[in-house]
Write an enzyme that holds these catalytic residues in place. Structure first.
Site, short mmCIF file in Angstrom:
data_model
loop_
_atom_site.label_atom_id
_atom_site.label_comp_id
_atom_site.label_asym_id
_atom_site.label_seq_id
_atom_site.Cartn_x
_atom_site.Cartn_y
_atom_site.Cartn_z
N CYS A 83 0.83 -1.21 0.00
CA CYS A 83 0.00 0.00 0.00
C CYS A 83 0.87 1.27 0.00
O CYS A 83 1.48 1.57 -1.01
CB CYS A 83 -0.99 -0.07 1.16
SG CYS A 83 -2.45 0.91 0.84
N ILE A 138 -7.29 -0.46 1.75
CA ILE A 138 -7.61 0.68 2.62
C ILE A 138 -7.06 1.95 1.97
O ILE A 138 -5.83 2.14 1.89
CB ILE A 138 -6.97 0.50 4.02
CG1 ILE A 138 -7.46 -0.80 4.66
CG2 ILE A 138 -7.29 1.70 4.91
CD1 ILE A 138 -6.77 -1.15 5.96
N HIS A 174 -3.35 -5.16 1.86
CA HIS A 174 -2.67 -5.35 3.16
C HIS A 174 -2.71 -6.80 3.63
O HIS A 174 -3.56 -7.16 4.45
CB HIS A 174 -3.37 -4.51 4.24
CG HIS A 174 -3.13 -3.06 4.14
ND1 HIS A 174 -2.18 -2.40 4.89
CD2 HIS A 174 -3.73 -2.12 3.38
CE1 HIS A 174 -2.20 -1.12 4.61
NE2 HIS A 174 -3.13 -0.91 3.70
N GLU A 176 -0.95 -8.22 5.75
CA GLU A 176 -0.63 -8.32 7.19
C GLU A 176 -1.89 -8.15 8.06
O GLU A 176 -1.83 -8.42 9.25
CB GLU A 176 0.44 -7.27 7.56
CG GLU A 176 -0.03 -5.83 7.69
CD GLU A 176 -0.29 -5.14 6.35
OE1 GLU A 176 -0.21 -5.79 5.29
OE2 GLU A 176 -0.59 -3.93 6.38
N1 GLN Z 1 -3.65 6.44 1.01
C1 GLN Z 1 -2.37 6.17 1.60
C2 GLN Z 1 -1.28 7.00 0.95
O1 GLN Z 1 -1.52 7.66 -0.01
C3 GLN Z 1 -2.03 4.71 1.50
C4 GLN Z 1 -3.05 3.90 2.26
C5 GLN Z 1 -2.50 2.69 2.94
O2 GLN Z 1 -1.29 2.47 3.05
N2 GLN Z 1 -3.40 1.93 3.50
O3 GLN Z 1 -0.18 6.98 1.41
#
Ligand code: GLN
Length: 196
Positions: A83, A138, A174, A176
């Site tokens: 992410c 997320i 994610h 984890e």
């Molecule tokens: N939206 C976050 C970003 O731009 C990333 C989201 C996440 O790691 N769950 O850094």
């Protein structure tokens, strides 16, 4: 190398504990939180966790870790970005300058929009496991384009959500946050092969 490895988790912000817990389920792996250049020297491979990429970059610089992490990665240390970590790895970001620029991918942050910040799907990613696993997104990014050296491992709804380029692995979701350590095992295997 006797097969035993120390895998670090960049421990500045984000889902650090969850990655450490998942790594502890992998055979012959010692998980290590990485908050200092000294700790970075102890690890064979590194996970860049999810969180907020702008905050993580700020802290990387404040803790004197940005250049050392970049240097180790350029010297061949296997790195997995989940992410926000995937955002850090990208060579190109939509509408903003890149950070480490290590992987030949174009990444859009917050790609799924504000209405659906978070959702979970179940899907099979043959590279990681023959069985379906939960994929938790997320405020996730996606990859809009990848270079010729990049192997696409998963797409969902026409967007790339997992890819590998040599010693670098990127996932938009994610792993984890689930009880499936398949991708942690995959990364450990990938790192062990790279270091052998
Ligand atoms: N939206 C976050 C970003 O731009 C990333 C989201 C996440 O790691 N769950 O850094």
């Amino acid at each position: 190398m006797n097969g035993h490895m120390t895998i670090g988790v960049l421990s500045l912000q984000g889902s650090v504990e969850e990655h450490l817990a998942s790594l502890s389920l992998c055979e012959a792996v010692t998980p290590l939180p990485v908050k200092t250049p000294e700790a970075l020297e102890q690890v064979d491979a590194l996970i860049l966790p999810g969180g907020e990429s702008t905050a993580i970059v700020h802290l990387l610089r404040a803790f004197g870790l940005f250049e050392p992490v970049l240097q180790r990665a350029q010297d061949g240390m296997p790195v997995w970005g989940t992410c926000a970590g995937m955002i850090l790895l990208a060579k190109e970001l939509v509408d903003e300058p890149p950070h480490f620029g290590l992987m030949d991918i174009l990444v859009r942050r917050n790609a799924y929009g504000r209405q659906i910040h978070s959702f979970t799907i179940s899907d099979t990613i043959p590279a990681f496991s023959p069985h379906p696993m939960p994929l938790v997104f997320i405020r996730a990014p996606w990859m809009e384009r990848v270079g010729p050296e990049v192997q696409i491992l998963h797409t969902w709804n026409g967007h790339i959500t997992a890819a590998r380029q040599g010693n670098f692995l990127a996932t938009a979701f994610h792993p984890e946050l689930t009880s499936c350590p398949h991708i942690h095992r995959f990364f450990a295997h990938m790192a062990r092969t790279a270091l052998d």
